[in-house]
Design a protein around this motif. Sequence first.
Motif, mmCIF file in Angstrom:
data_model
loop_
_atom_site.group_PDB
_atom_site.id
_atom_site.type_symbol
_atom_site.label_atom_id
_atom_site.label_comp_id
_atom_site.label_asym_id
_atom_site.label_seq_id
_atom_site.Cartn_x
_atom_site.Cartn_y
_atom_site.Cartn_z
ATOM 1 N N GLY A 34 10.201 18.797 65.044
ATOM 2 C CA GLY A 34 9.845 19.122 63.657
ATOM 3 C C GLY A 34 11.101 19.242 62.809
ATOM 4 N N HIS A 35 12.067 20.018 63.303
ATOM 5 C CA HIS A 35 13.347 20.149 62.580
ATOM 6 C C HIS A 35 14.022 18.780 62.447
ATOM 7 C CE1 HIS A 35 13.160 24.268 64.597
ATOM 8 N NE2 HIS A 35 13.217 24.580 63.319
ATOM 9 N N LEU A 36 13.968 18.014 63.545
ATOM 10 C CA LEU A 36 14.673 16.722 63.526
ATOM 11 C C LEU A 36 14.048 15.771 62.512
ATOM 12 C CD1 LEU A 36 15.506 16.192 67.332
ATOM 13 C CD2 LEU A 36 16.832 17.361 65.563
ATOM 14 N N LYS A 148 4.459 22.705 57.563
ATOM 15 C CA LYS A 148 3.888 23.753 58.414
ATOM 16 C C LYS A 148 3.977 25.115 57.722
ATOM 17 C CE LYS A 148 5.839 25.548 62.252
ATOM 18 N NZ LYS A 148 5.563 26.996 62.387
ATOM 19 N N ASP A 149 5.078 25.313 56.986
ATOM 20 C CA ASP A 149 5.257 26.566 56.255
ATOM 21 C C ASP A 149 4.965 26.316 54.775
ATOM 22 O OD1 ASP A 149 6.512 28.421 58.418
ATOM 23 O OD2 ASP A 149 7.530 26.515 58.627
ATOM 24 N N LEU A 150 3.705 25.974 54.504
ATOM 25 C CA LEU A 150 3.291 25.605 53.147
ATOM 26 C C LEU A 150 3.639 26.687 52.127
ATOM 27 C CD1 LEU A 150 1.616 23.923 51.112
ATOM 28 C CD2 LEU A 150 -0.404 25.166 51.910
ATOM 29 N N ALA A 182 1.102 22.529 66.369
ATOM 30 C CA ALA A 182 2.282 22.305 65.525
ATOM 31 C C ALA A 182 3.530 22.740 66.284
ATOM 32 C CB ALA A 182 2.148 23.117 64.242
ATOM 33 N N MET A 183 4.551 21.888 66.287
ATOM 34 C CA MET A 183 5.786 22.278 66.968
ATOM 35 C C MET A 183 6.368 23.500 66.280
ATOM 36 S SD MET A 183 7.699 18.887 68.159
ATOM 37 C CE MET A 183 6.882 17.786 69.292
ATOM 38 N N SER A 184 6.898 24.403 67.086
ATOM 39 C CA SER A 184 7.488 25.632 66.553
ATOM 40 C C SER A 184 8.471 26.157 67.584
ATOM 41 C CB SER A 184 6.376 26.663 66.340
ATOM 42 O OG SER A 184 6.922 27.960 66.228
HETATM 43 P P1 AMP Z 1 12.415 27.406 61.208
HETATM 44 O O1 AMP Z 1 13.571 27.112 62.096
HETATM 45 O O2 AMP Z 1 11.153 27.749 61.955
HETATM 46 O O3 AMP Z 1 12.748 28.402 60.115
HETATM 47 O O4 AMP Z 1 12.076 26.056 60.469
HETATM 48 C C1 AMP Z 1 13.038 25.391 59.707
HETATM 49 C C2 AMP Z 1 12.347 24.324 58.906
HETATM 50 O O5 AMP Z 1 11.697 23.419 59.787
HETATM 51 C C3 AMP Z 1 11.269 24.898 57.983
HETATM 52 O O6 AMP Z 1 11.313 24.204 56.745
HETATM 53 C C4 AMP Z 1 10.001 24.603 58.731
HETATM 54 O O7 AMP Z 1 8.873 24.464 57.893
HETATM 55 C C5 AMP Z 1 10.348 23.283 59.397
HETATM 56 N N1 AMP Z 1 9.488 23.054 60.546
HETATM 57 C C6 AMP Z 1 9.238 23.920 61.561
HETATM 58 N N2 AMP Z 1 8.354 23.387 62.426
HETATM 59 C C7 AMP Z 1 8.023 22.175 61.941
HETATM 60 C C8 AMP Z 1 7.147 21.128 62.385
HETATM 61 N N3 AMP Z 1 6.426 21.246 63.489
HETATM 62 N N4 AMP Z 1 7.073 20.006 61.648
HETATM 63 C C9 AMP Z 1 7.809 19.866 60.506
HETATM 64 N N5 AMP Z 1 8.647 20.817 60.045
HETATM 65 C C10 AMP Z 1 8.754 21.955 60.741
#
Ligand code: AMP
Length: 277
Positions: A34-36, A148-150, A182-184
């Motif tokens: 997701g990040h990538l 994912k973080d709408l 959803a990837m997290s």
């Molecule tokens: P985070 O590291 O969880 O704070 O996420 C950093 C960024 O990556 C944020 O803008 C998230 O919305 C985005 N992100 C996290 N998971 C996903 C995903 N599965 N698909 C797309 N973007 C994501």
Amino acid sequence: MQKFKTKSDLSFYLSSLADPLIGFVPTMGALHNGHLALLRQAKKQCSVVVCSIFVNPTQFSNKEDFNSYPNTLSDDITKLEKINCDVLYVPDVSDLYTIDEKTKHYNLNGLDNVMEGKFRKGHFDGVATIIEKFFNIIRPHKAYFGQKDLQQILVVKSLTKQLNLPIEIISVPTIREENGLAMSSRNKLLSPKQIETASMLYKSLKFCKTNKDKFSITNLKNYIKIQFSEQLEVDLEYLEFVDANNLQNISFFQENNNAICIAAYLGGVRLIDNIIF
Ligand code: AMP
């Protein structure tokens, strides 16, 4: 890839570049596809891509969640190098916050009172605080956030507008596991069985979308709530049917811009997801 631990070194470096088009991807690390996806899109559209890895303490209302947040920095660096990320910023808390600094309070037009804001008090003030700091240090032309973080995207857009910053906020579609989850980064805390069970979040969202013309919002919501109450390992926190532009509840589906947002706990791990149509 250039790596920086301090904002002064980072901004000195960025100011030395000739006419860069800076794309910024803020993350909390434990990078996954997701990040990538965000970084790849930034690479396509910008001449210099800056990724930050920082687990921001002010956006966590739950200390346990903060303390258990996964940290995989050396793997993250390998992934970033592989996709040719240009700059990594990995600050310590002390580079961004003074010892007794308080979170700022923002007027986020009610976006922070619903869903994530309701269940994670102060979360979006923390998000806005850190994003304002990052934007001031990095001065990106474009910043990338996941769909994912709408709610976070809408908060960041509102913040950018209020501060009158010339930054384009770009939303990137959610990347999912094969089963739809959803990837997290938090998925790393789930067992294989929990990952399978967690797929019911997205399956429920898809069910509602598919059946939007057959059933009312009230009936869909009740049906999904029953499904969750029968699944003992999962605790549904909220399921909301909202307008994707302002997150206000809707009673009937609109032509478009419908969002269904969900948050649930699996063995102490909090997961969120949404679908927009
Ligand atoms: P985070 O590291 O969880 O704070 O996420 C950093 C960024 O990556 C944020 O803008 C998230 O919305 C985005 N992100 C996290 N998971 C996903 C995903 N599965 N698909 C797309 N973007 C994501």
